[in-house]
Structures are given as structure tokens and as C-alpha cells.
Design a protein around this motif. Structure first.
Motif, PDB file in Angstrom:
ATOM      1  N   ARG A 114      64.691  68.819 -28.914  1.00  0.00           N
ATOM      2  CA  ARG A 114      65.098  70.490 -27.482  1.00  0.00           C
ATOM      3  C   ARG A 114      63.629  69.536 -26.220  1.00  0.00           C
ATOM      4  O   ARG A 114      62.525  69.811 -26.850  1.00  0.00           O
ATOM      5  CB  ARG A 114      64.604  71.849 -28.155  1.00  0.00           C
ATOM      6  N   PHE A 115      64.315  70.107 -25.346  1.00  0.00           N
ATOM      7  CA  PHE A 115      63.070  69.852 -24.376  1.00  0.00           C
ATOM      8  C   PHE A 115      63.062  70.891 -23.568  1.00  0.00           C
ATOM      9  O   PHE A 115      63.741  71.489 -22.844  1.00  0.00           O
ATOM     10  CB  PHE A 115      64.010  68.225 -23.017  1.00  0.00           C
ATOM     11  N   MET A 116      61.445  71.439 -24.177  1.00  0.00           N
ATOM     12  CA  MET A 116      61.082  73.184 -23.093  1.00  0.00           C
ATOM     13  C   MET A 116      60.799  72.685 -21.290  1.00  0.00           C
ATOM     14  O   MET A 116      59.962  71.942 -21.089  1.00  0.00           O
ATOM     15  CB  MET A 116      60.001  72.999 -24.061  1.00  0.00           C
ATOM     16  N   VAL A 117      61.892  72.913 -20.614  1.00  0.00           N
ATOM     17  CA  VAL A 117      61.063  71.976 -18.711  1.00  0.00           C
ATOM     18  C   VAL A 117      60.804  73.649 -18.268  1.00  0.00           C
ATOM     19  O   VAL A 117      61.549  74.725 -17.818  1.00  0.00           O
ATOM     20  CB  VAL A 117      62.290  71.785 -18.217  1.00  0.00           C
ATOM     21  N   ASP A 118      59.318  73.222 -17.363  1.00  0.00           N
ATOM     22  CA  ASP A 118      59.130  75.070 -17.028  1.00  0.00           C
ATOM     23  C   ASP A 118      59.479  74.678 -15.509  1.00  0.00           C
ATOM     24  O   ASP A 118      59.007  73.624 -15.123  1.00  0.00           O
ATOM     25  CB  ASP A 118      57.409  74.730 -17.308  1.00  0.00           C
ATOM     26  N   ALA A 119      60.469  75.526 -14.417  1.00  0.00           N
ATOM     27  CA  ALA A 119      60.899  74.919 -13.672  1.00  0.00           C
ATOM     28  C   ALA A 119      59.509  75.149 -12.903  1.00  0.00           C
ATOM     29  O   ALA A 119      59.551  74.900 -11.542  1.00  0.00           O
ATOM     30  CB  ALA A 119      62.190  76.147 -13.103  1.00  0.00           C
ATOM     31  N   SER A 123      58.998  68.828 -11.229  1.00  0.00           N
ATOM     32  CA  SER A 123      59.719  68.766 -10.310  1.00  0.00           C
ATOM     33  C   SER A 123      61.344  67.987 -10.921  1.00  0.00           C
ATOM     34  O   SER A 123      60.739  67.797 -11.899  1.00  0.00           O
ATOM     35  CB  SER A 123      59.325  67.826  -9.804  1.00  0.00           C
ATOM     36  N   THR A 124      62.235  67.795 -10.189  1.00  0.00           N
ATOM     37  CA  THR A 124      63.539  66.969 -10.046  1.00  0.00           C
ATOM     38  C   THR A 124      63.051  65.955 -10.071  1.00  0.00           C
ATOM     39  O   THR A 124      63.705  65.375 -11.614  1.00  0.00           O
ATOM     40  CB  THR A 124      64.416  67.547  -8.846  1.00  0.00           C
ATOM     41  N   GLU A 125      62.335  65.070 -10.077  1.00  0.00           N
ATOM     42  CA  GLU A 125      61.952  63.640 -10.263  1.00  0.00           C
ATOM     43  C   GLU A 125      61.153  63.349 -11.849  1.00  0.00           C
ATOM     44  O   GLU A 125      61.793  62.560 -11.933  1.00  0.00           O
ATOM     45  CB  GLU A 125      60.562  63.434  -8.782  1.00  0.00           C
ATOM     46  N   ASN A 126      60.208  64.604 -12.426  1.00  0.00           N
ATOM     47  CA  ASN A 126      60.502  64.855 -13.374  1.00  0.00           C
ATOM     48  C   ASN A 126      61.590  64.465 -14.672  1.00  0.00           C
ATOM     49  O   ASN A 126      61.718  64.232 -15.340  1.00  0.00           O
ATOM     50  CB  ASN A 126      59.448  65.416 -13.929  1.00  0.00           C
ATOM     51  N   ILE A 127      62.687  64.942 -13.881  1.00  0.00           N
ATOM     52  CA  ILE A 127      63.582  65.414 -14.578  1.00  0.00           C
ATOM     53  C   ILE A 127      64.181  64.074 -15.138  1.00  0.00           C
ATOM     54  O   ILE A 127      64.855  63.783 -15.952  1.00  0.00           O
ATOM     55  CB  ILE A 127      64.634  66.620 -14.782  1.00  0.00           C
ATOM     56  N   GLU A 173      56.639  60.076 -25.245  1.00  0.00           N
ATOM     57  CA  GLU A 173      57.184  59.952 -23.823  1.00  0.00           C
ATOM     58  C   GLU A 173      57.917  60.989 -23.156  1.00  0.00           C
ATOM     59  O   GLU A 173      56.918  61.044 -21.759  1.00  0.00           O
ATOM     60  CB  GLU A 173      58.276  58.554 -23.722  1.00  0.00           C
ATOM     61  N   ALA A 174      58.389  61.651 -24.140  1.00  0.00           N
ATOM     62  CA  ALA A 174      58.684  63.279 -23.250  1.00  0.00           C
ATOM     63  C   ALA A 174      57.834  63.888 -22.977  1.00  0.00           C
ATOM     64  O   ALA A 174      57.545  64.410 -22.362  1.00  0.00           O
ATOM     65  CB  ALA A 174      59.628  63.855 -24.177  1.00  0.00           C
ATOM     66  N   ASP A 175      56.772  64.192 -24.167  1.00  0.00           N
ATOM     67  CA  ASP A 175      55.406  65.106 -23.774  1.00  0.00           C
ATOM     68  C   ASP A 175      54.807  64.951 -22.527  1.00  0.00           C
ATOM     69  O   ASP A 175      53.896  65.486 -21.450  1.00  0.00           O
ATOM     70  CB  ASP A 175      54.623  65.778 -24.883  1.00  0.00           C
ATOM     71  N   SER A 176      54.790  63.049 -21.896  1.00  0.00           N
ATOM     72  CA  SER A 176      54.128  63.067 -21.135  1.00  0.00           C
ATOM     73  C   SER A 176      54.276  63.240 -19.888  1.00  0.00           C
ATOM     74  O   SER A 176      53.541  63.568 -18.780  1.00  0.00           O
ATOM     75  CB  SER A 176      54.016  61.659 -20.699  1.00  0.00           C
ATOM     76  N   ILE A 177      55.711  63.165 -19.524  1.00  0.00           N
ATOM     77  CA  ILE A 177      56.738  63.777 -18.391  1.00  0.00           C
ATOM     78  C   ILE A 177      56.577  65.511 -18.275  1.00  0.00           C
ATOM     79  O   ILE A 177      56.285  65.828 -16.910  1.00  0.00           O
ATOM     80  CB  ILE A 177      58.064  63.358 -18.572  1.00  0.00           C
TER      81      ILE A 177
END
Length: 186
Positions: A114-119, A123-127, A173-177
Motif C-alpha cells: 500500500r502506497f500512502m499518498v498525501d495529496a 505532486s503529480t510528477e511524484n506520482i 525507493e517509494a518512500d524516497s518519493i
């Protein structure tokens, strides 16, 4: 420990009230209290490599996990973060829901990522960067993206073509983004 946790005593203050957290450490103190209904609940101090965390075990949860809490081995606690007090010096407490030994947690096979994305922060670039990144980790586990926007949450299933391999490199890698603790294996 990063494979089985999403928080520690050093970064707990960056989380939001009521966030689900998974923390690991050694029980360094237990204080039992009798409830109005004559049940026993407890407060424990969990120590990790960064410091200590206060945790509440209500009577039913304490009874269920009594044995593991009184053993001398490291444990993983899943619970909800409770933030109280004033903004400058908030009091952080984890309300425990589940406990497992660290050894057992590391042995248990995960079923999903699960990737928790704080809107507000991502940014969309991060996604786009995240999607490019995770494609390198093709595997057998389901993936989900949780878009957190204030008090609402949208969960997106990444699909069968985006099944992932669970490993430390993917989490790093995902946490760094997305930010530390944003990748959760469950």
C-alpha cells in the motif's frame, strides 16, 4: 524492521491523529490499571533505536496479548496514533490493536503493498515517478494507492498487471518519493 513497520519514535510526530501505525521495539515498562468494570488494562513503554513510545492496551487487547507483552523479545504493535495536548508539545500515544513478535512478523508472508499518498504534499510528477519506479519491481503481490486528502481517502487498486515484489529496495525507493513510512506491506 522497516519491512514490518511504518513509524518509529523518531518520526511519530510527523504522523496525523488517528493514523494507523506499525511500530517495533522492546517493552521496557508495563503499568497495569484496573478499569471501572474491574478489568485490567495497561500502559506500556516500547523502546526502539530512536527512543520510546507510550502505548495503551485496553482490557480486551491486553488480555489477548498478555503473554507476548511479558516475554523478553522484540514485538511489533499495530495501532492508531492518538495525538493530544497543545500543538507546541503534543502527547503522542499509540492505541494498540494487534501485537506480534518481531520474529513472527518477519516470517509472515505479505499479501499486498500500500502506497500512502498525501495529496497536499505529493505532486503529480511524484506520482508519475512512483509509477515508473514500481514497474521495476514486478512480482506476485497486489498493490494499492491510497490518496489521502484531508479527511477523505480514495483507494486505487493498481491491477493485476501491476503486481509487485515485496523487498527493501521497493520500500526505500517509494518512500524516497512519497515520504518515509508511506509504503506499507500488509
Amino acid at each position: 524492521m522497516k519491512l514490518v513497520t511504518n513509524a518509529n519514535s523518531g518520526n511519530l510526530n510527523t504522523r496525523r491523529d488517528k493514523d494507523n501505525v506499525e511500530i517495533a521495539g522492546i517493552v521496557s515498562g508495563i503499568s497495569e490499571k484496573k478499569t471501572r468494570r474491574n478489568n485490567i488494562m495497561c500502559y506500556i513503554t516500547l523502546e526502539d533505536l530512536q527512543g520510546s513510545i507510550n502505548t495503551i492496551f485496553f482490557a480486551d487487547v491486553y488480555k489477548k496479548y498478555y503473554t507476548i507483552l511479558h516475554e523478553e523479545e522484540p514485538i511489533v504493535i499495530k495501532g492508531a496514533l492518538d495525538i493530544s495536548g497543545v500543538e507546541e508539545t503534543p502527547k503522542l500515544t499509540v492505541i494498540a490493536q494487534e501485537v506480534t513478535s518481531l520474529t513472527q512478523s518477519l516470517e509472515n508472508p505479505y499479501k499486498q503493498v500500500r502506497f500512502m499518498v498525501d495529496a497536499d504534499k505529493v505532486s503529480t510528477e511524484n506520482i508519475s515517478s512512483l509509477i515508473s519506479s514500481i514497474k521495476k519491481f514486478h512480482g506476485k503481490y497486489e498493490g494499492y494507492m491510497h490518496i489521502l486528502n484531508g479527511k477523505s481517502e480514495t483507494i486505487i487498486y493498481l491491477g493485476d498487471e501491476c503486481r509487485l515484489d515485496i523487498n527493501d529496495k521497493l520500500k526505500k525507493e517509494a518512500d524516497s518519493i512519497l515520504g518515509e513510512g508511506a509504503t506499507i506491506y500488509s
